[in-house]
Design a protein around this motif. Structure first.
Motif, PDB file in Angstrom:
ATOM      1  N   ARG A  52      46.094  29.321 -79.365  1.00 19.20           N
ATOM      2  CA  ARG A  52      45.510  28.460 -78.349  1.00 19.20           C
ATOM      3  C   ARG A  52      43.997  28.514 -78.428  1.00 19.20           C
ATOM      4  O   ARG A  52      43.435  29.504 -78.889  1.00 19.20           O
ATOM      5  N   THR A 100      40.461  32.965 -68.451  1.00 20.31           N
ATOM      6  CA  THR A 100      41.869  32.596 -68.615  1.00 20.31           C
ATOM      7  C   THR A 100      42.389  33.062 -69.965  1.00 20.31           C
ATOM      8  O   THR A 100      43.528  33.547 -70.078  1.00 20.31           O
ATOM      9  N   ASP A 133      45.511  35.545 -70.541  1.00 20.91           N
ATOM     10  CA  ASP A 133      46.658  35.164 -71.360  1.00 20.91           C
ATOM     11  C   ASP A 133      46.925  36.205 -72.448  1.00 20.91           C
ATOM     12  O   ASP A 133      48.082  36.520 -72.756  1.00 20.91           O
ATOM     13  N   ASN A 154      51.850  36.575 -73.781  1.00 21.40           N
ATOM     14  CA  ASN A 154      52.733  35.424 -73.973  1.00 21.40           C
ATOM     15  C   ASN A 154      52.254  34.459 -75.054  1.00 21.40           C
ATOM     16  O   ASN A 154      53.031  33.623 -75.513  1.00 21.40           O
ATOM     17  N   ALA A 155      50.999  34.537 -75.440  1.00 19.63           N
ATOM     18  CA  ALA A 155      50.454  33.559 -76.381  1.00 19.63           C
ATOM     19  C   ALA A 155      50.692  34.002 -77.817  1.00 19.63           C
ATOM     20  O   ALA A 155      50.412  35.146 -78.183  1.00 19.63           O
TER      21      ALA A 155
END
Length: 341
Positions: A289, A298, A302, A307-308
């Motif tokens: 991302r 942010t 993350d 989760n990324a």
């Protein structure tokens, strides 16, 4: 210039977007116009001040460096009088101080030429994670059995590719959501740790930011195998996940198995080696991302949530060579070489 600023330790919401002066390079420093910056657990540790033992190095009561960020990709804006390896306009990547800003300072020994064919965003994903993976994998030979625990993250995505490029049979350990990614990076087998136990026997196990007991990992290791412990997440406030490291060193003294704690530094020679792998097509950055500079808090949240997939990258001044970095090209199509906020 615009920069992410931190004046006290704490969670991501303590980070704010502000204005700070453009830093001036010292005699042996390089001023980099930042186009993109990577997100890694080193930034999280510096932001939270955890584990507490780390504050001996990065500030007892507050961060020594107000602007966070280490992994950087950009163009050289200016160099100190003793710097000969780089000159203004060079496209570089590596490690800097305060990379979450429009300009950052770096040492020449922590920078290298940006790999050809990569965007600045892709290049910013490489330095810390790529160098750590390079050191962790070391020399593997065809047929070696390698397990990468945490294969779907920044370090793991590079370790999986480097081991596969060396001819090893790679078993990737990751969550369900990251299974397709690690297969695309060259893993021949995938263990979804949310559904199944770790099994098999391996010549090399790379445990990235884990807290699994050493006894469990040694049970998966061949008689003369190598276990590399990367990072130290979780655990108590004082020492975090570093508690396994002294025990690993002691065990290595009395065992045929080699247990190796790994704390690597970004060096130009390793960045050059990675550039060779990338330009040869053996390795590619797995950018999961991207985030705008204002969204750096942010991005770090993350990362901590886990989760990324792949590597997270913050885009700062996303420009191509020949642009001023503020969205307006100079009339003659070249950079002025003068820092502008």
């Amino acid at each position: 210039m615009r920069a992410i600023v931190q004046d006290e330790y704490g969670p991501p919401h303590r980070l704010t977007l502000g204005e700070v002066p453009v830093p001036a390079p010292g005699a042996e420093e390089v001023l980099v116009r930042v186009h993109a910056a990577g997100v890694d657990y080193g930034v999280w540790h510096l932001m939270t001040g955890l584990p507490l033992v780390g504050r001996l190095g990065f500030g007892l009561r507050r961060p020594r460096n107000r602007v966070p960020g280490m992994d950087v990709a950009g163009t050289v804006e200016a160099v100190g009088p003793h710097v000969t390896a780089f000159r203004p306009g060079d496209e570089v990547y590596g490690e800097a101080t305060g990379a979450y800003a429009q300009f950052a300072l770096a040492r020449p020994g922590r920078l290298a030429r940006k790999p050809a064919g990569l965007s600045f965003t892709e290049a910013a994903a490489i330095p810390t994670s790529g160098v750590t993976a390079l050191r962790a994998v070391g020399r593997v030979t065809a047929g070696d059995r390698v397990m990468v625990i945490g294969a779907g993250g920044g370090v793991g995505s590079f370790a999986t590719q480097l081991a596969a490029a060396g001819g090893a049979h790679v078993t990737a350990v990751c969550s369900t959501a990251k299974a397709d990614l690690v297969r695309s990076l060259g893993a021949q087998a995938v263990i979804d740790y949310t559904r199944e136990p770790l099994t098999g026997t391996y010549d090399l196990i790379i445990d990235i930011a884990g807290r699994r007991p050493l006894a469990l990992l040694r049970g998966l290791l061949a008689e003369r195998g190598r276990l590399v412990l990367v990072g130290g997440e979780g655990g108590g406030r004082w020492f975090g996940g570093l508690g396994r490291l002294p025990a690993a060193q002691v065990i290595s003294l009395f065992s045929r198995q080699h247990l190796e704690p790994l704390l690597s530094l970004t060096r130009a020679a390793d960045l050059d080696t990675l550039r060779g792998h990338i330009e040869a097509g053996a390795v590619r950055p797995a950018v999961g991302r991207t985030y705008a500079l204002a969204d750096a808090p942010t991005a770090i949240a993350d990362l901590a949530a886990g989760n990324a997939p792949g590597k997270l990258v913050i885009t700062v001044d996303s420009v191509e060579p020949g642009s001023t970095g503020d969205g307006k090209d100079d009339e003659d199509g070249t950079e002025t070489g003068t820092p502008r906020p």
